[in-house]
Design a protein around this motif. Structure first.
Motif, PDB file in Angstrom:
ATOM      1  N   LYS A 101       5.346  -2.737  14.617  1.00  0.00           N
ATOM      2  CA  LYS A 101       4.246  -3.690  14.637  1.00  0.00           C
ATOM      3  C   LYS A 101       3.283  -3.455  13.482  1.00  0.00           C
ATOM      4  O   LYS A 101       2.785  -4.404  12.865  1.00  0.00           O
ATOM      5  CB  LYS A 101       3.503  -3.580  15.968  1.00  0.00           C
ATOM      6  CG  LYS A 101       2.389  -4.595  16.135  1.00  0.00           C
ATOM      7  CD  LYS A 101       1.758  -4.486  17.512  1.00  0.00           C
ATOM      8  CE  LYS A 101       0.641  -5.520  17.688  1.00  0.00           C
ATOM      9  NZ  LYS A 101       0.015  -5.396  19.033  1.00  0.00           N
ATOM     10  N   SER A 102       3.032  -2.207  13.143  1.00  0.00           N
ATOM     11  CA  SER A 102       2.084  -1.887  12.067  1.00  0.00           C
ATOM     12  C   SER A 102       2.588  -2.350  10.707  1.00  0.00           C
ATOM     13  O   SER A 102       1.826  -2.896   9.899  1.00  0.00           O
ATOM     14  CB  SER A 102       1.813  -0.385  12.032  1.00  0.00           C
ATOM     15  OG  SER A 102       1.010  -0.035  10.935  1.00  0.00           O
ATOM     16  N   LEU A 103       3.886  -2.161  10.442  1.00  0.00           N
ATOM     17  CA  LEU A 103       4.443  -2.519   9.133  1.00  0.00           C
ATOM     18  C   LEU A 103       4.834  -3.988   9.047  1.00  0.00           C
ATOM     19  O   LEU A 103       4.900  -4.551   7.958  1.00  0.00           O
ATOM     20  CB  LEU A 103       5.658  -1.642   8.830  1.00  0.00           C
ATOM     21  CG  LEU A 103       5.376  -0.135   8.734  1.00  0.00           C
ATOM     22  CD1 LEU A 103       6.674   0.627   8.532  1.00  0.00           C
ATOM     23  CD2 LEU A 103       4.407   0.155   7.598  1.00  0.00           C
ATOM     24  N   GLY A 104       5.112  -4.613  10.197  1.00  0.00           N
ATOM     25  CA  GLY A 104       5.394  -6.036  10.230  1.00  0.00           C
ATOM     26  C   GLY A 104       6.577  -6.434   9.358  1.00  0.00           C
ATOM     27  O   GLY A 104       7.567  -5.706   9.223  1.00  0.00           O
ATOM     28  N   HIS A 127       4.861   8.494   9.685  1.00  0.00           N
ATOM     29  CA  HIS A 127       6.208   8.333  10.228  1.00  0.00           C
ATOM     30  C   HIS A 127       7.266   8.987   9.327  1.00  0.00           C
ATOM     31  O   HIS A 127       8.316   9.413   9.823  1.00  0.00           O
ATOM     32  CB  HIS A 127       6.509   6.844  10.395  1.00  0.00           C
ATOM     33  CG  HIS A 127       7.688   6.549  11.261  1.00  0.00           C
ATOM     34  ND1 HIS A 127       7.788   6.976  12.576  1.00  0.00           N
ATOM     35  CD2 HIS A 127       8.840   5.865  11.014  1.00  0.00           C
ATOM     36  CE1 HIS A 127       8.937   6.574  13.092  1.00  0.00           C
ATOM     37  NE2 HIS A 127       9.595   5.905  12.165  1.00  0.00           N
ATOM     38  N   PHE A 128       6.976   9.051   8.017  1.00  0.00           N
ATOM     39  CA  PHE A 128       7.898   9.672   7.056  1.00  0.00           C
ATOM     40  C   PHE A 128       7.192  10.829   6.332  1.00  0.00           C
ATOM     41  O   PHE A 128       7.214  10.920   5.112  1.00  0.00           O
ATOM     42  CB  PHE A 128       8.375   8.636   6.033  1.00  0.00           C
ATOM     43  CG  PHE A 128       9.209   7.518   6.597  1.00  0.00           C
ATOM     44  CD1 PHE A 128      10.582   7.661   6.751  1.00  0.00           C
ATOM     45  CD2 PHE A 128       8.621   6.322   6.992  1.00  0.00           C
ATOM     46  CE1 PHE A 128      11.353   6.624   7.267  1.00  0.00           C
ATOM     47  CE2 PHE A 128       9.379   5.293   7.507  1.00  0.00           C
ATOM     48  CZ  PHE A 128      10.746   5.441   7.650  1.00  0.00           C
ATOM     49  N   THR A 186      12.236   2.319  10.867  1.00  0.00           N
ATOM     50  CA  THR A 186      10.995   1.561  11.074  1.00  0.00           C
ATOM     51  C   THR A 186      11.081   0.630  12.282  1.00  0.00           C
ATOM     52  O   THR A 186      10.072   0.040  12.683  1.00  0.00           O
ATOM     53  CB  THR A 186      10.659   0.710   9.834  1.00  0.00           C
ATOM     54  OG1 THR A 186      11.729  -0.204   9.581  1.00  0.00           O
ATOM     55  CG2 THR A 186      10.416   1.587   8.623  1.00  0.00           C
ATOM     56  N   GLU A 187      12.279   0.468  12.863  1.00  0.00           N
ATOM     57  CA  GLU A 187      12.432  -0.405  14.019  1.00  0.00           C
ATOM     58  C   GLU A 187      11.938   0.255  15.302  1.00  0.00           C
ATOM     59  O   GLU A 187      11.675  -0.419  16.301  1.00  0.00           O
ATOM     60  CB  GLU A 187      13.890  -0.811  14.169  1.00  0.00           C
ATOM     61  CG  GLU A 187      14.425  -1.683  13.037  1.00  0.00           C
ATOM     62  CD  GLU A 187      13.700  -3.010  12.930  1.00  0.00           C
ATOM     63  OE1 GLU A 187      13.621  -3.727  13.946  1.00  0.00           O
ATOM     64  OE2 GLU A 187      13.193  -3.310  11.842  1.00  0.00           O
ATOM     65  N   ASN A 244       0.859  -1.182   0.000  1.00  0.00           N
ATOM     66  CA  ASN A 244       0.000   0.000   0.000  1.00  0.00           C
ATOM     67  C   ASN A 244       0.899   1.236   0.000  1.00  0.00           C
ATOM     68  O   ASN A 244       1.485   1.586   1.023  1.00  0.00           O
ATOM     69  CB  ASN A 244      -0.905  -0.015   1.228  1.00  0.00           C
ATOM     70  CG  ASN A 244      -1.796   1.222   1.322  1.00  0.00           C
ATOM     71  OD1 ASN A 244      -1.849   2.030   0.379  1.00  0.00           O
ATOM     72  ND2 ASN A 244      -2.490   1.371   2.438  1.00  0.00           N
ATOM     73  N   VAL A 245       1.009   1.884  -1.158  1.00  0.00           N
ATOM     74  CA  VAL A 245       1.940   3.006  -1.274  1.00  0.00           C
ATOM     75  C   VAL A 245       1.506   4.189  -0.424  1.00  0.00           C
ATOM     76  O   VAL A 245       2.299   5.110  -0.179  1.00  0.00           O
ATOM     77  CB  VAL A 245       2.092   3.443  -2.745  1.00  0.00           C
ATOM     78  CG1 VAL A 245       2.707   2.326  -3.566  1.00  0.00           C
ATOM     79  CG2 VAL A 245       0.752   3.863  -3.338  1.00  0.00           C
ATOM     80  N   ASN A 246       0.267   4.182   0.037  1.00  0.00           N
ATOM     81  CA  ASN A 246      -0.225   5.251   0.911  1.00  0.00           C
ATOM     82  C   ASN A 246      -0.509   4.725   2.317  1.00  0.00           C
ATOM     83  O   ASN A 246      -1.463   5.145   2.971  1.00  0.00           O
ATOM     84  CB  ASN A 246      -1.494   5.879   0.314  1.00  0.00           C
ATOM     85  CG  ASN A 246      -1.205   6.667  -0.937  1.00  0.00           C
ATOM     86  OD1 ASN A 246      -0.329   7.531  -0.955  1.00  0.00           O
ATOM     87  ND2 ASN A 246      -1.926   6.366  -2.016  1.00  0.00           N
ATOM     88  N   HIS A 247       0.320   3.778   2.742  1.00  0.00           N
ATOM     89  CA  HIS A 247       0.137   3.200   4.082  1.00  0.00           C
ATOM     90  C   HIS A 247       0.123   4.327   5.118  1.00  0.00           C
ATOM     91  O   HIS A 247       1.043   5.154   5.173  1.00  0.00           O
ATOM     92  CB  HIS A 247       1.278   2.227   4.378  1.00  0.00           C
ATOM     93  CG  HIS A 247       1.002   1.313   5.523  1.00  0.00           C
ATOM     94  ND1 HIS A 247       0.914   1.750   6.827  1.00  0.00           N
ATOM     95  CD2 HIS A 247       0.774  -0.038   5.550  1.00  0.00           C
ATOM     96  CE1 HIS A 247       0.666   0.725   7.619  1.00  0.00           C
ATOM     97  NE2 HIS A 247       0.576  -0.379   6.871  1.00  0.00           N
ATOM     98  N   PRO A 248      -0.916   4.398   5.961  1.00  0.00           N
ATOM     99  CA  PRO A 248      -1.019   5.518   6.911  1.00  0.00           C
ATOM    100  C   PRO A 248       0.167   5.613   7.870  1.00  0.00           C
ATOM    101  O   PRO A 248       0.594   6.724   8.212  1.00  0.00           O
ATOM    102  CB  PRO A 248      -2.333   5.228   7.649  1.00  0.00           C
ATOM    103  CG  PRO A 248      -2.650   3.791   7.368  1.00  0.00           C
ATOM    104  CD  PRO A 248      -2.072   3.479   6.046  1.00  0.00           C
TER     105      PRO A 248
END
Length: 737
Positions: free
Chosen positions: A586-589, A536-537, A578-579, A527-531
């Motif tokens: 947890k969200s990005l897994g 975060h970025f 992302t760590e 999902n290129v638009n991941h919330p």
């Protein structure tokens, strides 16, 4: 009584019918009329049926005369020439018929046999068609096997070229250079610019190290073997006595070896000086391996290196020595040993924080004897020549395969197969695949350093050498550091690969896009638009001038070496970000590595062209999820196919990489066993319930069969013991579980 109307003669019947006004005869007249009506109806029905059968007969006679020829003939009572039960006369359409019920019965029997004959013919035609399809599939499989054998012959020819028996290394290099020069001259004379363009580039740093590693590594191991062989039986017995008890530390054993060595020197005459020198080397080497501290009634934690259930020693001293021997040649593989005097089980382990480690259990009731090495010197981190700053136009136009791995036993059996499939297809004439490097993010060398061209980099997550929940987090950092070495300048383009990839053909040159562009595979679940990514970025996402964020991930991606130097550092930076915090992680897994790469490519301004599976432009397919190979040259076996019979419950066949060799946590190196071929395709076969729809098409089945064929072709060429090791036991010492 009056006689029945049926017994009247014709004149009486006419008189009865036409007698006027005779009421006495009225009842008989009605009965007679009903009888005549019934007779007429039966006659009409018979005529209609006869005409229908006649029409059918004429149609069959016009279209399938050979069928009628098969029907037995019958004639009159005289034995002469009879005829069919209906003798058709096309000139006047007269239809002579046998009379009575006998003819009707014969007609009905012949019609039934005719229908049965047609049904049998249709059934035989269907069977012949099915057999033809099966034969066609068998021919396709045979053709695939023939192509695999052809690739094997090409590979063997290349291997023989580099194994000129009796020649020195310099002589081999001279001959290979002469052959390559002759080939280039021959291509030039033929005027083939395409082949000239794909002339082999200079060997990469990883390839050179790969060729030299065996000689250097084997030299060290031979040296250790020579030292061990110089210990006499008396010395071993003395060491065993000294170290038999739990208090027999390695330092005591070293001292006993010194005295034994002296007495051995006095007996050896002219060879005493050499023997004494060798023994001194043994002692110096032992001293550099650290001091073993033994503790009775104690058990220590640590990541298992050798399972004590399968590893027995005579006493605690030999268990300690077994741990020490794993640390020779800068192995640093064992710093904890735990011995059970009752079962003779010797567990060898490795603990990162050895100096702070406390016993897992201790006291009079604990049967274990344990020891640890607290002063092991860590191996020096590997050093690699830096990149020279070559530009795109300065590099040979070719493809350099780069596979990342953490080097555990589970990934290493996949790595061996992956690299072998690369070699199988890189040997094809005109292939653009010219170099290969395994980028190993691990704290020490493993058992594949000789078999696969490898460059090792220190991991960020040092605990992943034994076990960690996300070893992929080290991939980006290792690639970023590799992209700054001269090895990355071997070819104009890089294709990033994974251990569970299989190469099925050499890709076309069209995937080598110019600088500023890359070629990838579309993962529809990205999902290129991941919330979470957007929040975060937010600063990076806010730059709209960079184009569209790709839905690819880093692998498989074909990118120029120059562009990778731009993307990889950003990729490593974003993975690290992302760590933390935990909610982002947890969200990005497991996809956070892929999201980080896509964002890095976006920020770096590298436009990615990507296609999904099954399309002519695609570079990868993932059986059993995908239907078609399309243009793919890579198969990815991340999902394990299970094939069920038409009932959907009876499993006929399965392949799951997680169960191969007994599971993910077996002792390496795994024994490579060829996979069973999937059952022949038939209508109604199904996959496991995970997939919807479950039906297996013929194309999907062929894709699964292609994967298994390529894996088995690779296994056929791989030895049980990885190259560079003299025995399985030796390879196991370098493998980590």
């Amino acid at each position: 009584m009056s006689s029945s109307p049926k017994s009247l003669d014709s004149s009486s019947a006419l008189e009865l019918l036409f007698s006027p006004g005779d009421k006495r005869k009225g009842r008989k007249r009605k009965i007679l009329l009903k009888s005549i009506e019934k007779t007429v109806q039966i006659s009409i029905s018979f005529l209609v049926a006869l005409l229908c059968f006649y029409g059918i007969y004429r149609a069959i006679d016009d279209t399938h005369p050979e069928t009628l020829a098969k029907i037995p003939k019958f004639g009159s009572s005289g034995g002469g020439g009879g005829g069919h039960f209906l003798q058709l006369r096309h000139d006047d359409d007269e239809v002579p018929m046998s009379s009575g019920s006998s003819a009707r019965k014969r007609f009905s029997g012949k019609s039934s046999r005719l229908v049965d004959s047609l049904a049998n013919d249709l059934s035989r035609a269907k069977t012949a068609l099915t057999d033809a399809k099966i034969h066609e599939r068998a021919i396709e499989v045979e053709l695939m096997e023939t192509r695999a054998r052809e690739r094997s012959i090409y590979q063997e020819a290349e291997t023989l070229k580099s194994k000129l028996i009796g020649a020195t290394r310099d002589q081999v290099e001279d001959v290979v250079e002469d052959v390559d020069e002759l080939l280039r001259d021959w291509e030039f004379e033929l005027g083939d610019p395409v082949e000239m363009e794909h002339a082999s580039p200079p060997p990469s740093e990883a390839m050179v190290k790969h060729e030299e590693a065996k000689e250097e590594g084997m030299g060290k191991k031979v040296k250790v073997g020579e030292k061990a062989s110089e210990l006499t039986a008396a010395e071993r017995e003395q060491q065993s006595k000294t170290g038999a008890g739990s208090s027999g530390s390695s330092s005591d054993r070293s001292r006993s070896s010194t005295s034994s060595g002296d007495s051995s020197s006095s007996r050896s005459g002219g060879g005493s000086s050499s023997s004494s020198s060798s023994n001194n080397n043994v002692l110096a080497d032992d001293a550099s391996l650290g001091t073993c501290e033994a503790h009775e009634h104690t058990e220590y934690w640590g990541a298992v290196v050798l399972n004590g259930d399968n590893h027995k020693t005579e006493d605690a001293g030999k268990c300690c020595d077994a741990c020490r021997n794993l640390n020779r040649a800068s192995g640093n593989r064992c710093n904890v040993w735990v011995y059970n005097p009752n079962s003779k089980a010797c567990w060898l382990k490795f603990e990162k924080n050895i100096k702070e480690m406390k016993p897992a259990n201790s006291g009079a009731g604990v049967p274990w004897v344990a020891g640890k090495f607290t002063d092991l010197k860590p191996p020096k981190p590997p050093q690699h020549p830096p990149a020279t700053g070559k530009r795109y136009e300065d590099m040979p136009r070719c493809l350099h395969g780069v596979m990342t791995s953490s080097g555990n036993a589970y990934m290493n059996w996949q790595s061996r197969i992956m690299y072998q499939t690369w070699q199988n297809h890189a040997s094809q004439p005109g292939s653009i695949m010219k170099a290969f490097t395994r980028v190993l993010h691990k704290g020490r060398d493993d058992e594949l350093m000789v078999e696969i061209p490898t460059m090792r980099f220190e991991p960020i997550q040092t605990h992943c050498d034994s076990w960690c929940d996300y070893p992929v987090a080290d991939r980006s950092s290792a690639i970023a550091r590799w992209s700054q070495t001269s090895d990355s300048e071997t070819c104009s383009h890089i294709v990033m690969l994974e251990t569970d990839h299989v190469i099925v053909k050499s890709p076309p040159e069209s995937i080598l896009l110019p600088p500023g562009q890359a070629y990838g595979f579309e993962f529809t679940y990205i999902n290129v638009n991941h919330p979470t990514m957007r929040s975060h970025f937010s600063e990076e996402y806010g730059d709209k001038s960079k184009g569209i964020i790709p839905r690819t991930g880093n692998s498989p991606t074909v990118i120029t070496a120059e562009d990778l130097r731009k993307v990889a550092p950003k990729w490593a930076e974003f993975v690290a970000r992302t760590e933390q915090p935990e909610n982002v992680k947890k969200s990005l897994g497991w996809l956070r590595d892929m999201y980080a790469y896509d964002l890095a490519a976006f920020v770096s301004g590298i436009k990615h062209t990507f296609y999904g599976a099954g399309k002519p432009e695609s570079i990868m397919a993932q059986p059993p999820a995908d239907e078609e190979l399309g243009g793919a040259f890579i198969l990815h076996y991340t999902w394990g196919p299970e094939i069920y019979d038409v009932d959907g419950t009876t499993m006929l066949w399965k392949f799951d990489k997680r169960a191969y060799g007994g599971g993910q946590y077996q002792r390496g190196p795994y024994k490579l066993v060829k996979l069973e071929d999937p059952p022949p395709w038939k209508e109604g076969l199904k996959l496991q319930t995970f997939f919807a729809p479950r039906a297996i098409s013929e194309n999907k089945h062929a894709l699964i069969a292609m994967l298994i064929t390529e894996i088995n072709a690779a296994i056929d060429k791989l030895p049980r013991v990885p190259k560079g090791h003299d025995s399985l036991e030796e390879a196991q010492m370098w493998a980590s579980n």
